[in-house]
Design an enzyme around this catalytic site. Structure first.
Site, PDB file in Angstrom:
ATOM      1  N   THR A 128       0.824  -1.187   0.270  1.00 55.93           N
ATOM      2  CA  THR A 128       0.269  -0.300   0.463  1.00 55.93           C
ATOM      3  C   THR A 128       0.636   1.233  -0.183  1.00 55.93           C
ATOM      4  OG1 THR A 128      -0.927   1.761   1.387  1.00 55.93           O
ATOM      5  CG2 THR A 128       0.252  -0.065   2.872  1.00 55.93           C
ATOM      6  N   GLU A 130       0.714   3.691   2.093  1.00 59.34           N
ATOM      7  CA  GLU A 130       0.789   3.715   3.753  1.00 59.34           C
ATOM      8  C   GLU A 130       2.092   3.642   3.773  1.00 59.34           C
ATOM      9  OE1 GLU A 130      -1.427   4.932   6.065  1.00 59.34           O
ATOM     10  OE2 GLU A 130      -3.212   5.346   4.419  1.00 59.34           O
ATOM     11  N   TYR A 152      -0.693   0.575  10.808  1.00 56.72           N
ATOM     12  CA  TYR A 152      -1.295   0.172   9.531  1.00 56.72           C
ATOM     13  C   TYR A 152       0.135  -0.009   8.001  1.00 56.72           C
ATOM     14  CZ  TYR A 152      -3.004  -1.179   4.929  1.00 56.72           C
ATOM     15  OH  TYR A 152      -3.815  -1.959   3.629  1.00 56.72           O
ATOM     16  N   LYS A 156       2.599  -2.986   6.703  1.00 55.51           N
ATOM     17  CA  LYS A 156       2.241  -3.811   4.957  1.00 55.51           C
ATOM     18  C   LYS A 156       4.523  -3.536   4.918  1.00 55.51           C
ATOM     19  CE  LYS A 156      -1.681  -4.731   3.720  1.00 55.51           C
ATOM     20  NZ  LYS A 156      -1.789  -5.618   3.396  1.00 55.51           N
TER      21      LYS A 156
END
Length: 327
Positions: A128, A130, A152, A156
């Site tokens: 992602t 992010e 998060y 990841k």
């Protein structure tokens, strides 16, 4: 014999589009679902109800290693797309422990089971934007250093390097996709994009009077999920496993999303959208927009559905849903 694929997160937005794509390509599609989904299919499996007769579901959890081992033994897939994760923003700020546990240990479980029981299987990990977090420059590409600002994003990044580790040390065909925001009419109602389009439809139909949001000036790189899952498939068809940024290469604000959605139903968003600072992120990311040049050059992929068309498709779907449900 058809190619066998195993999809974690098959009941999600990306999982459902990917399952449809692979069925059309003649794959034998298997998916991992939690027992609660089997017990409550109308709410938990609404995105895949129309293809249930064509796919095979296995009750397991990425947090339960024995259940993942059992699934790999039973299926022995040729391709595996690991899409399942804890990804909703407020959840991963409120409950960092479960986010880290699910996303890191879950990815490790899937990779370990694949390595032991289906080492020939090609693997895709859903990364992602992010992961970039407070990025040092814009746009971001495959060489941009990671600097996540949430549990998060951290989880990841760990999954990304777990995938690379299994590729380099265990000789697995394992790819990472670093996907920027991608939406669709199948996005969950808890996400800001679907919150906007569903409320635009409800307000137009007189079912509610306002929409409460957080930071309207937050900017994102939005594409369509249906196109992004095609890129996932393309990654696993290459001669060499690699990592790719997938993005539209365009930046739009939440305010623009509101304006586009409400104007489609002939309304002015400023008359209905209210700001509540409780919905602001504790730690907002920098402007994240991707450079998909590598995906275009090697995969022959690029985002084709325009931002306005994406938003309008979502509003149209919500108008149809809300018109049928008049209560």
């Amino acid at each position: 014999m058809p190619i066998k694929v195993l999809i974690t997160g098959i009941t999600g937005q990306d999982g459902s589009y990917l399952a449809e794509l692979l069925l059309k390509k003649g794959y034998e599609v298997h998916g991992i679902v939690r027992r609660v989904a089997i017990e409550d299919p109308n709410h938990k499996m609404w995105r895949i109800n129309h293809i249930l007769k064509d796919i095979r579901l296995h009750v397991a959890s990425i947090e339960n290693f024995p259940s993942i081992v059992r699934t790999f033994r039973d299926v022995n897939p040729d391709e595996c797309y690991h899409l399942a994760s804890q990804s909703f923003v407020s959840y991963y700020f409120d409950d960092e422990f479960s986010t880290l546990n699910t996303n890191i240990n879950g990815t490790h479980s899937v990779l370990s089971a694949l390595n032991d029981f289906s080492p020939q299987c090609r693997f895709y990990f859903a990364g992602t934007s992010e992961m970039f977090g407070k990025a040092p420059y814009t746009p971001q590409d495959e060489n941009t250093p990671f600097n996540p600002r949430s549990s998060y994003g951290i989880s990841k990044v760990a999954g990304f390097f777990l995938t690379k580790n299994y590729r380099n040390n265990n000789n697995l065909f394992a790819c990472n996709g670093i996907l920027f925001n991608h939406e669709s009419p199948r996005r969950g109602y808890e996400y800001v994009t679907r919150k906007i389009t569903s409320h635009a439809a409800k307000i137009k139909l007189g079912k509610t009077k306002e929409l409460t949001l957080g930071n309207l000036d937050a900017k994102r790189d939005w594409g369509h999920s249906r196109e992004y899952v095609y890129a996932m498939w393309l990654m696993l068809q290459q001669d060499k496993a690699d990592d790719f940024v997938l993005s539209s290469g365009e930046i739009h604000s939440v305010r623009e999303f509101c304006e586009t959605a409400f104007s489609y139903v002939n309304l002015n968003y400023q008359d209905y959208v209210k700001i509540d600072e409780r919905y602001f992120r504790p730690s907002e990311t920098e402007i994240l927009t991707g450079n998909p040049a590598k995906a275009k050059e090697i995969l022959g992929w690029q985002n084709r559905i325009k931002f306005t068309d994406l938003v309008q498709e979502m509003v149209e779907t919500d108008l149809e849903i809300e018109s049928k449900n008049r209560t």
